[in-house]
Scaffold this active site. Structure first.
Site, PDB file in Angstrom:
ATOM      1  CB  CYS A   3       7.717  11.491 -11.110  1.00  0.00           C
ATOM      2  SG  CYS A   3       8.843  11.076 -12.449  1.00  0.00           S
ATOM      3  CB  CYS A   6      11.026  12.945  -9.575  1.00  0.00           C
ATOM      4  SG  CYS A   6      10.735  14.107 -10.937  1.00  0.00           S
ATOM      5  CG  ASP A  29      15.439  -0.336 -18.091  1.00  0.00           C
ATOM      6  OD1 ASP A  29      14.894   0.594 -18.711  1.00  0.00           O
ATOM      7  OD2 ASP A  29      14.798  -1.266 -17.544  1.00  0.00           O
ATOM      8  CG  HIS A  45       8.614  15.740 -13.924  1.00  0.00           C
ATOM      9  ND1 HIS A  45       8.616  14.373 -13.766  1.00  0.00           N
ATOM     10  CD2 HIS A  45       7.498  16.032 -14.631  1.00  0.00           C
ATOM     11  CE1 HIS A  45       7.532  13.865 -14.333  1.00  0.00           C
ATOM     12  NE2 HIS A  45       6.840  14.849 -14.867  1.00  0.00           N
ATOM     13  CG  ASN A  85       9.327   4.117 -25.996  1.00  0.00           C
ATOM     14  OD1 ASN A  85       9.367   3.932 -27.216  1.00  0.00           O
ATOM     15  ND2 ASN A  85       9.795   3.243 -25.123  1.00  0.00           N
ATOM     16  CG  HIS A  96      11.378  12.076 -15.307  1.00  0.00           C
ATOM     17  ND1 HIS A  96      11.427  12.724 -14.076  1.00  0.00           N
ATOM     18  CD2 HIS A  96      12.548  12.374 -15.934  1.00  0.00           C
ATOM     19  CE1 HIS A  96      12.568  13.394 -13.991  1.00  0.00           C
ATOM     20  NE2 HIS A  96      13.272  13.193 -15.103  1.00  0.00           N
ATOM     21  CG  HIS A  98      12.811   7.531 -20.001  1.00  0.00           C
ATOM     22  ND1 HIS A  98      11.541   7.961 -19.681  1.00  0.00           N
ATOM     23  CD2 HIS A  98      12.654   6.311 -20.573  1.00  0.00           C
ATOM     24  CE1 HIS A  98      10.658   7.047 -20.032  1.00  0.00           C
ATOM     25  NE2 HIS A  98      11.303   6.030 -20.591  1.00  0.00           N
ATOM     26  CG  HIS A 100      14.980   3.388 -23.461  1.00  0.00           C
ATOM     27  ND1 HIS A 100      14.649   2.398 -22.548  1.00  0.00           N
ATOM     28  CD2 HIS A 100      13.878   4.172 -23.566  1.00  0.00           C
ATOM     29  CE1 HIS A 100      13.405   2.579 -22.136  1.00  0.00           C
ATOM     30  NE2 HIS A 100      12.912   3.647 -22.732  1.00  0.00           N
TER      31      HIS A 100
HETATM   32  P1  5GP Z   1       9.493   3.519 -21.180  1.00  0.00           P
HETATM   33  O1  5GP Z   1       8.640   2.310 -21.348  1.00  0.00           O
HETATM   34  O2  5GP Z   1       8.734   4.603 -20.419  1.00  0.00           O
HETATM   35  O3  5GP Z   1      10.110   4.029 -22.443  1.00  0.00           O
HETATM   36  O4  5GP Z   1      10.733   3.086 -20.303  1.00  0.00           O
HETATM   37  C1  5GP Z   1      10.723   3.064 -18.914  1.00  0.00           C
HETATM   38  C2  5GP Z   1      11.856   2.181 -18.484  1.00  0.00           C
HETATM   39  O5  5GP Z   1      12.085   2.406 -17.106  1.00  0.00           O
HETATM   40  C3  5GP Z   1      11.600   0.691 -18.657  1.00  0.00           C
HETATM   41  O6  5GP Z   1      12.600   0.135 -19.514  1.00  0.00           O
HETATM   42  C4  5GP Z   1      11.679   0.128 -17.247  1.00  0.00           C
HETATM   43  O7  5GP Z   1      12.297  -1.135 -17.169  1.00  0.00           O
HETATM   44  C5  5GP Z   1      12.474   1.200 -16.515  1.00  0.00           C
HETATM   45  N1  5GP Z   1      12.173   1.306 -15.099  1.00  0.00           N
HETATM   46  C6  5GP Z   1      10.930   1.407 -14.539  1.00  0.00           C
HETATM   47  N2  5GP Z   1      11.028   1.540 -13.205  1.00  0.00           N
HETATM   48  C7  5GP Z   1      12.358   1.525 -12.910  1.00  0.00           C
HETATM   49  C8  5GP Z   1      13.087   1.623 -11.685  1.00  0.00           C
HETATM   50  O8  5GP Z   1      12.542   1.769 -10.591  1.00  0.00           O
HETATM   51  N3  5GP Z   1      14.460   1.556 -11.779  1.00  0.00           N
HETATM   52  C9  5GP Z   1      15.108   1.426 -12.976  1.00  0.00           C
HETATM   53  N4  5GP Z   1      16.443   1.369 -12.935  1.00  0.00           N
HETATM   54  N5  5GP Z   1      14.437   1.329 -14.148  1.00  0.00           N
HETATM   55  C10 5GP Z   1      13.089   1.380 -14.119  1.00  0.00           C
HETATM   56 ZN    ZN Z   2       9.842  13.054 -12.769  1.00  0.00          ZN
END
Ligand code: 5GP
Ligand code: ZN
Length: 112
Positions: A3, A6, A29, A45, A85, A96, A98, A100
């Site tokens: 993950c 994680c 992000d 997690h 989301n 995982h 999160h 925003h």
């Molecule tokens: P989701 O689409 O799952 O709601 O959001 C995942 C977010 O994680 C995305 O906005 C993406 O840009 C961000 N993200 C993905 N991988 C990484 C990473 O390795 N580092 C950081 N800082 N953000 C990440």
């Molecule tokens: Zn995780």
């Protein structure tokens, strides 16, 4: 552990941290969709909102308790949006939990 969040928690993947305590981490992000785009995660997690239970929900309360100070420290004095989301219809890309935090400009009236 495969993950990526994680791995951010354990430091295997670097991140630009905005806040950290024993239970939660906030970091910027990697692909910001607004001038300020911060992700707030539990260190434990939990796959998504669907994985929140009576037993683990105190960390979600901690996240929301800290979000105002994280937003304020990021300069979001005119407001911000909090989004999580959950599942494929929402294009959740990291499994995982999160949240925003988006702000720094006037955001769209539309949320979807
Ligand atoms: P989701 O689409 O799952 O709601 O959001 C995942 C977010 O994680 C995305 O906005 C993406 O840009 C961000 N993200 C993905 N991988 C990484 C990473 O390795 N580092 C950081 N800082 N953000 C990440
Ligand atoms: Zn995780």
């Amino acid at each position: 552990m495969s993950c990526i969040f994680c791995m951010i928690v354990d430091g295997t993947i670097p991140s630009k941290k905005a806040y950290e305590d024993d239970e939660i981490l906030a970091f910027h992000d990697i692909n910001p969709q607004a001038p300020v785009h911060i992700l707030v995660i539990p260190k434990v997690h939990i796959p998504s909102v669907d994985g929140i239970t009576y037993e683990n929900s105190s960390v979600v309360a901690r996240i929301f308790e800290k979000i105002p100070a994280i937003a304020d420290a990021a300069g979001l004095t005119n407001g911000y949006r909090v989004i999580s989301n959950c599942g494929s219809d929402t294009c959740q890309s990291v499994p995982h939990l999160h949240f925003h935090i988006l702000g720094g400009r006037t955001l769209s009236e539309k949320m979807a």
